[in-house]
Structure formats: C-alpha cells, structure tokens
Scaffold this active site. Structure first.
Site, PDB file in Angstrom:
ATOM      1  N   ASP A   1       0.870  -1.270  -0.058  1.00  0.00           N
ATOM      2  CA  ASP A   1       0.168  -0.007   0.099  1.00  0.00           C
ATOM      3  C   ASP A   1       0.898   1.193  -0.091  1.00  0.00           C
ATOM      4  O   ASP A   1       1.788   1.188   0.747  1.00  0.00           O
ATOM      5  CB  ASP A   1      -0.885  -0.037   1.212  1.00  0.00           C
ATOM      6  CG  ASP A   1      -1.802  -1.264   1.353  1.00  0.00           C
ATOM      7  OD1 ASP A   1      -1.135  -2.301   1.195  1.00  0.00           O
ATOM      8  OD2 ASP A   1      -2.875  -1.109   1.988  1.00  0.00           O
TER       9      ASP A   1
ATOM     10  N   HIS B   1      -1.025   4.570  -0.777  1.00  0.00           N
ATOM     11  CA  HIS B   1      -2.009   5.481  -0.141  1.00  0.00           C
ATOM     12  C   HIS B   1      -1.730   6.956  -0.398  1.00  0.00           C
ATOM     13  O   HIS B   1      -1.642   7.788   0.519  1.00  0.00           O
ATOM     14  CB  HIS B   1      -2.335   5.325   1.092  1.00  0.00           C
ATOM     15  CG  HIS B   1      -3.267   4.115   1.646  1.00  0.00           C
ATOM     16  ND1 HIS B   1      -4.361   3.983   1.123  1.00  0.00           N
ATOM     17  CD2 HIS B   1      -2.801   2.998   2.277  1.00  0.00           C
ATOM     18  CE1 HIS B   1      -4.946   2.954   1.754  1.00  0.00           C
ATOM     19  NE2 HIS B   1      -4.023   2.178   2.380  1.00  0.00           N
TER      20      HIS B   1
ATOM     21  N   ASP C   1      -4.041  -0.240  -3.291  1.00  0.00           N
ATOM     22  CA  ASP C   1      -4.198   0.783  -2.282  1.00  0.00           C
ATOM     23  C   ASP C   1      -3.117   1.803  -2.920  1.00  0.00           C
ATOM     24  O   ASP C   1      -2.475   2.306  -2.123  1.00  0.00           O
ATOM     25  CB  ASP C   1      -4.133   0.213  -1.303  1.00  0.00           C
ATOM     26  CG  ASP C   1      -5.338  -0.196  -0.747  1.00  0.00           C
ATOM     27  OD1 ASP C   1      -6.229  -0.286  -1.430  1.00  0.00           O
ATOM     28  OD2 ASP C   1      -5.243  -0.402   0.734  1.00  0.00           O
TER      29      ASP C   1
ATOM     30  N   ASP D   1      -6.391   7.339  -1.728  1.00  0.00           N
ATOM     31  CA  ASP D   1      -7.062   7.717  -0.455  1.00  0.00           C
ATOM     32  C   ASP D   1      -6.233   7.884   0.786  1.00  0.00           C
ATOM     33  O   ASP D   1      -5.210   7.277   0.894  1.00  0.00           O
ATOM     34  CB  ASP D   1      -8.120   6.327  -0.036  1.00  0.00           C
ATOM     35  CG  ASP D   1      -9.420   6.271  -0.882  1.00  0.00           C
ATOM     36  OD1 ASP D   1      -9.824   7.191  -1.278  1.00  0.00           O
ATOM     37  OD2 ASP D   1      -9.962   5.111  -0.817  1.00  0.00           O
ATOM     38  N   ARG D   2      -6.654   8.631   1.868  1.00  0.00           N
ATOM     39  CA  ARG D   2      -6.079   8.999   3.025  1.00  0.00           C
ATOM     40  C   ARG D   2      -4.936   9.868   2.579  1.00  0.00           C
ATOM     41  O   ARG D   2      -4.890  10.626   3.475  1.00  0.00           O
ATOM     42  CB  ARG D   2      -5.472   7.758   3.891  1.00  0.00           C
ATOM     43  CG  ARG D   2      -6.868   6.878   4.078  1.00  0.00           C
ATOM     44  CD  ARG D   2      -6.113   6.064   5.402  1.00  0.00           C
ATOM     45  NE  ARG D   2      -7.483   5.202   6.055  1.00  0.00           N
ATOM     46  CZ  ARG D   2      -7.529   4.164   5.613  1.00  0.00           C
ATOM     47  NH1 ARG D   2      -6.855   3.378   5.001  1.00  0.00           N
ATOM     48  NH2 ARG D   2      -8.507   3.329   6.271  1.00  0.00           N
TER      49      ARG D   2
ATOM     50  N   ASN E   1      -8.312  -2.836  -2.186  1.00  0.00           N
ATOM     51  CA  ASN E   1      -9.670  -2.708  -1.959  1.00  0.00           C
ATOM     52  C   ASN E   1      -9.812  -1.217  -2.019  1.00  0.00           C
ATOM     53  O   ASN E   1     -11.139  -0.862  -2.186  1.00  0.00           O
ATOM     54  CB  ASN E   1      -9.892  -3.304  -0.436  1.00  0.00           C
ATOM     55  CG  ASN E   1      -9.013  -2.346   0.735  1.00  0.00           C
ATOM     56  OD1 ASN E   1      -7.786  -2.377   0.541  1.00  0.00           O
ATOM     57  ND2 ASN E   1      -9.899  -1.692   1.517  1.00  0.00           N
ATOM     58  N   HIS E   2      -8.891  -0.311  -2.019  1.00  0.00           N
ATOM     59  CA  HIS E   2      -9.355   1.171  -1.998  1.00  0.00           C
ATOM     60  C   HIS E   2      -9.548   1.660  -3.567  1.00  0.00           C
ATOM     61  O   HIS E   2     -10.006   2.658  -3.860  1.00  0.00           O
ATOM     62  CB  HIS E   2      -8.193   1.922  -1.313  1.00  0.00           C
ATOM     63  CG  HIS E   2      -8.524   2.076   0.192  1.00  0.00           C
ATOM     64  ND1 HIS E   2      -9.054   3.279   0.687  1.00  0.00           N
ATOM     65  CD2 HIS E   2      -8.136   1.157   1.104  1.00  0.00           C
ATOM     66  CE1 HIS E   2      -9.178   2.831   2.173  1.00  0.00           C
ATOM     67  NE2 HIS E   2      -8.417   1.861   2.401  1.00  0.00           N
TER      68      HIS E   2
ATOM     69  N   HIS F   1      -3.544  -8.531  -3.271  1.00  0.00           N
ATOM     70  CA  HIS F   1      -3.621  -7.380  -2.129  1.00  0.00           C
ATOM     71  C   HIS F   1      -4.194  -7.865  -0.641  1.00  0.00           C
ATOM     72  O   HIS F   1      -3.143  -7.626   0.410  1.00  0.00           O
ATOM     73  CB  HIS F   1      -4.671  -6.270  -2.491  1.00  0.00           C
ATOM     74  CG  HIS F   1      -4.554  -5.145  -1.617  1.00  0.00           C
ATOM     75  ND1 HIS F   1      -3.745  -4.241  -1.312  1.00  0.00           N
ATOM     76  CD2 HIS F   1      -5.748  -4.726  -0.734  1.00  0.00           C
ATOM     77  CE1 HIS F   1      -4.117  -3.360  -0.260  1.00  0.00           C
ATOM     78  NE2 HIS F   1      -5.464  -3.679   0.197  1.00  0.00           N
TER      79      HIS F   1
ATOM     80  N   ARG G   1     -14.083  -6.881   9.208  1.00  0.00           N
ATOM     81  CA  ARG G   1     -14.223  -6.098   8.057  1.00  0.00           C
ATOM     82  C   ARG G   1     -15.640  -6.292   7.299  1.00  0.00           C
ATOM     83  O   ARG G   1     -15.940  -5.362   6.526  1.00  0.00           O
ATOM     84  CB  ARG G   1     -13.150  -6.293   6.915  1.00  0.00           C
ATOM     85  CG  ARG G   1     -11.536  -5.956   7.339  1.00  0.00           C
ATOM     86  CD  ARG G   1     -10.729  -6.284   6.184  1.00  0.00           C
ATOM     87  NE  ARG G   1      -9.329  -6.433   6.539  1.00  0.00           N
ATOM     88  CZ  ARG G   1      -8.683  -5.225   6.591  1.00  0.00           C
ATOM     89  NH1 ARG G   1      -9.193  -3.818   6.265  1.00  0.00           N
ATOM     90  NH2 ARG G   1      -7.195  -5.305   6.897  1.00  0.00           N
TER      91      ARG G   1
ATOM     92  N   HIS H   1      -2.348  -4.659   2.505  1.00  0.00           N
ATOM     93  CA  HIS H   1      -3.727  -4.512   3.021  1.00  0.00           C
ATOM     94  C   HIS H   1      -3.883  -4.137   4.499  1.00  0.00           C
ATOM     95  O   HIS H   1      -4.667  -3.572   4.777  1.00  0.00           O
ATOM     96  CB  HIS H   1      -4.581  -5.991   3.017  1.00  0.00           C
ATOM     97  CG  HIS H   1      -5.970  -5.903   3.199  1.00  0.00           C
ATOM     98  ND1 HIS H   1      -6.824  -4.618   2.767  1.00  0.00           N
ATOM     99  CD2 HIS H   1      -6.932  -6.741   3.596  1.00  0.00           C
ATOM    100  CE1 HIS H   1      -7.865  -4.984   3.146  1.00  0.00           C
ATOM    101  NE2 HIS H   1      -8.114  -6.082   3.695  1.00  0.00           N
TER     102      HIS H   1
END
Length: 457
Positions: free
Chosen positions: A134, A136, A163, A166-167, A195-196, A247, A326, A353
């Site tokens: 990730d 991000h 990923d 995001d964030r 997943n993002h 992921h 989750r 993840h």
C-alpha cells in the site's frame, strides 16, 4: 474544519527538490532516477526552467523516459508550490484523458492473475522483482522508493500490490505516475488492484474529493475515468512460478448448486454456498474466471472471489471463516496457506492490506512498525505482509503517530522465493496539505464497513 481549501504556499525554508533531466536513456539500459537537489525557493509564478509545464502529450503518442522524468519533477514541484486547484495547469485534462485511455486498455487486457516471468535468455541477466505494498497517495515516499530501488527497467520488474489512493493528499498524482510507467514499460511494471480502488472506499477516504478539488468542473469526468481504470486492474500475480501476490490474499471456492428448474424456463436459479462450516479454499482456475470489473467487489452472491482477494486477512487459527471484523472477505489460517502453496508448488505468498492501524487490533500478529511481517511459516513456504506507506496515515486524529517504516520486497534470481525486505522512513518534511476526508470522524482501519452503501454492479 474546512477539509478542502487550498493550503498556503510553503515557507522559504521548506524542502523543495528538482533535478535536471538527463539525456536519452534506452530501454535496454538500467534506468536510474535523476538525483534531487534543493534549489533556491521558487515563486508560485516561476517554476524551475527545467520543468516543461504544462505537461503535454507526445505528438507521436509514445512516452519516453524524459517524459516520465518531467512528469515526476512536475508532480513533485507542484505538490510543494501550487494549490491543488491549479493542478490542471500542470496536467491538463486532455493529457489525463490520453494517459488513462491507453493505460485502461492495457490493464483490461491482462488476466485476473498475471504470470510474471523475470527469466531472460541469458541466466545471468534475469531481472529482479520489486514488490510494493500500500502507498495511499504518499507521493513523496513513492518517489523516494523509486530513487532507492531504481526505476523499472529490463533488469528490474515492479509489482505494485494495490491501494494507490485514499487517505494521502496525492493519490491522483501517485496513480497517474504509476499508469505512466505502465504505458511506457508494460512488461516491467504490473499494477494490481487494492480494496481502495473502489467506488465505496474512494467516496469515504478522500480520493473522490481530491479529484473534485484538483479538476473542479472536470472532476466528475476524471473521477469516472479513474473508476473505470480501477475496474481493469488485475487481482493477483504469480512471479517466476513460485510467488503468489495479491492485495488481501486467499479466497474461497464459490460452490454453485443448480436449483430445480421450472419446466419451460431457460434460466435457473443458482444457490451459492456461503456456509462458514463448508467453506473451502478456491483454485487458481476459479480466480481466472472471476468477474473483476465491479466497482465494489461484492460480499454476497456468485462473484465473491474479487472481494476475498482484496479484503481477506490471515489468521493464526486454522481453517477458513468469514472476516467479521471487516464484514467482507475471509480469514484464513496456516493450514490454508500450506494447502495453497503445496497444491500449486509455490514457495511464498506476498500480500498487503494491513497498515499499523489495522495490525494494532490483531491478537497474535506482529505490528507494522518495520513495514512488513512474516505471518505464516509452513512446510511449503511463507506468508508475508508488506506495507509501503511510512508514517501512515498522513492525517491522524490522535497526536501520537505510529511512526511506522514502509517496506518493499526484492526477489532475486535464480530462485525468487526468498524475500529480501527493504525498510525506509517517511520523507520529511511532508509538503503542507489539507485532508480530503474527515479523518477525525472516519474510522482509521477498514473495519466496520457500511455495506449497505456499497453498490455492487
């Protein structure tokens, strides 16, 4: 708190880096990043003369290493000196359209599980493989990673494990940079889905708002094109025939049972087995048949495999069970890791993840302070988690930060089954940026999802 206003320009002593673009580099050479050095503080209206702004699409449609290097330098400079609303002056929407179109076509043509063969005709020249977790939207840490590990090249293949957005405040730049590398060297960089890379997550964790702020009137168009590209991202890869990467990780077998078909009806109902007591591990054949072109991987129905691959987590308890934390995906134990490795004659599983926020809630597992963990050691090999966003998340509700390192994995020939971990700290200081989501209200981890708002397609 105003989440989306443009930040003030950085003070004169803030860290700003540029580099002179070197001469032509051929594809056969080992491409190295240009060195970065601090110049005199530029003004908002005067970018360094070596930057070619705004970025334009090549007339012949073919990207070059010089084009990539200029993209890197422009993104780096603009992130430190321009408000987000001026991003179109760096990358006009027409250039975005050209890049996303070509990249999306490439990605959609790749299989769900990509076989990556780093072997070369000459044994001594087989490529190494770098696996990245990730990131991000932490653009500057990604740029550092490329400087440390080296650029994609004939002798260096990258596999990014999802990923990208995001964030962090620079998800758009990060994703577009990786797409540019994919277009330039399609067989030397592979982008898997996280997943993002979904409609739900990007609407909650900031990427949608980031795009709207940066592209304003064209924001909806740009966001829609990004979602379409996300749908094309492959789910997994197998490196050198011995390393599985995804992921989240492993996945269930989706057992289908034909219901009694009514006379005269061509269609029949399908009952999908989701009984946790009867869950069984899925096969690579099932993975290859899964329908990955969904904006939000489903947590119920016939197409569960994408959700499992992107959202599942390992457990220290044997067996398969629903991932109740989750609300989507699975938990799988060491016995499942052994079963999967042995069945396909694999030696290693690399997944991502879980950042430090998720790992601190998991009993029996190491934290993510070093950017990686070794989660299962079984007879046939290992399962490892790698997370490549240091000092994560960028915006945090508490004063105490995790201060975690990021890490990436290098797999070297001839065997490729022994992970070499490279840890690195966050680039500091980060340029000043405002968040694109309410990080004080939104949960830090991906647990407790609002499944009702996840629209499957």
């Amino acid at each position: 708190m105003d989440l989306y206003t443009d930040p003030e320009p950085p003070p004169p002593d803030s860290a700003t880096f540029t580099a002179t673009i070197n001469g032509t580099t051929t594809l056969d050479e080992n491409l190295e990043p240009p060195p970065l050095s601090p110049p005199p503080p530029p003004s908002l209206s005067s970018p360094p003369p070596e930057l070619q702004l705004p970025i334009s699409w090549p007339e012949d449609g073919n990207l070059t290493i010089e084009w990539i290097q200029n993209l890197i330098l422009c993104f780096d400079w603009s992130s430190k000196n321009l408000p987000p609303s001026q991003f179109p002056s760096v990358l006009p929407v027409q250039v975005f359209d050209s890049l996303i179109l070509i990249a999306s076509k490439m990605l959609h043509k790749e299989p769900n599980c990509i076989p990556i063969q780093p072997f070369r005709p000459e044994p001594e020249s087989s490529a190494s493989v770098v696996v990245v977790g990730d990131v991000h939207g932490q653009l500057h840490d990604v740029l550092f990673l490329f400087r440390e590990a080296g650029y994609p090249s004939r002798d260096r293949i990258f596999v990014f494990n999802g990923d990208y957005v995001d964030r962090g405040a620079w998800g758009l730049e990060t994703f577009l940079l990786l797409l540019a590398w994919k277009v330039f060297m399609p067989e030397n960089i592979y982008l898997l889905r996280g997943n993002h890379e979904s409609k739900y997550c990007t609407s909650v964790y900031g990427f949608e708002k980031e795009v709207m702020v940066k592209y304003s009137d064209s924001g909806k168009h740009v966001y829609r094109k990004c979602l379409g590209c996300f749908e094309g991202l492959p789910l997994a890869s197998i490196i050198a025939g011995c390393v599985y990467t995804a992921h989240g990780g492993l996945f269930r077998s989706v057992t289908v049972t034909p219901a009694k078909r009514l006379k005269g009806k061509k269609n029949r109902r399908i009952n999908v087995n989701t009984d946790s007591k009867r869950l069984s591990l899925g096969s690579l054949e099932e993975l290859s048949r899964a329908r990955r072109s969904v904006l939000d991987p489903p947590w119920e129905g016939q197409n569960l495999i994408p959700g499992d691959v992107l959202w599942s987590d390992p457990s220290q308890t044997n067996g398969l069970s629903p991932n109740k934390e989750r609300g989507i995906g699975l938990m799988w134990g060491p016995d499942c890791t052994e079963q999967f490795l042995k069945k396909y004659q694999l030696k290693l599983i690399i997944r991502s993840h879980e950042g430090p926020d998720a790992r601190e809630k998991r009993d029996g597992f190491e934290g993510m302070a070093e950017g990686y963990t070794i989660d299962h050691v079984v007879d046939s090999g290992k399962l490892v988690t790698v997370f490549s966003a240091p000092d994560y998340p960028q915006f945090q509700a508490t004063e105490e930060r995790y201060n975690n390192k990021g890490a990436y994995v290098v797999l070297e020939p001839p065997n490729f089954d022994t992970p070499i971990f490279h840890g690195f700290s966050a680039v500091t200081p980060r340029p000043k940026a405002n968040p694109y989501y309410d990080f004080e209200e939104v949960i830090d981890s991906d647990g407790e999802l609002d499944l009702a708002s996840m629209v499957t397609s």
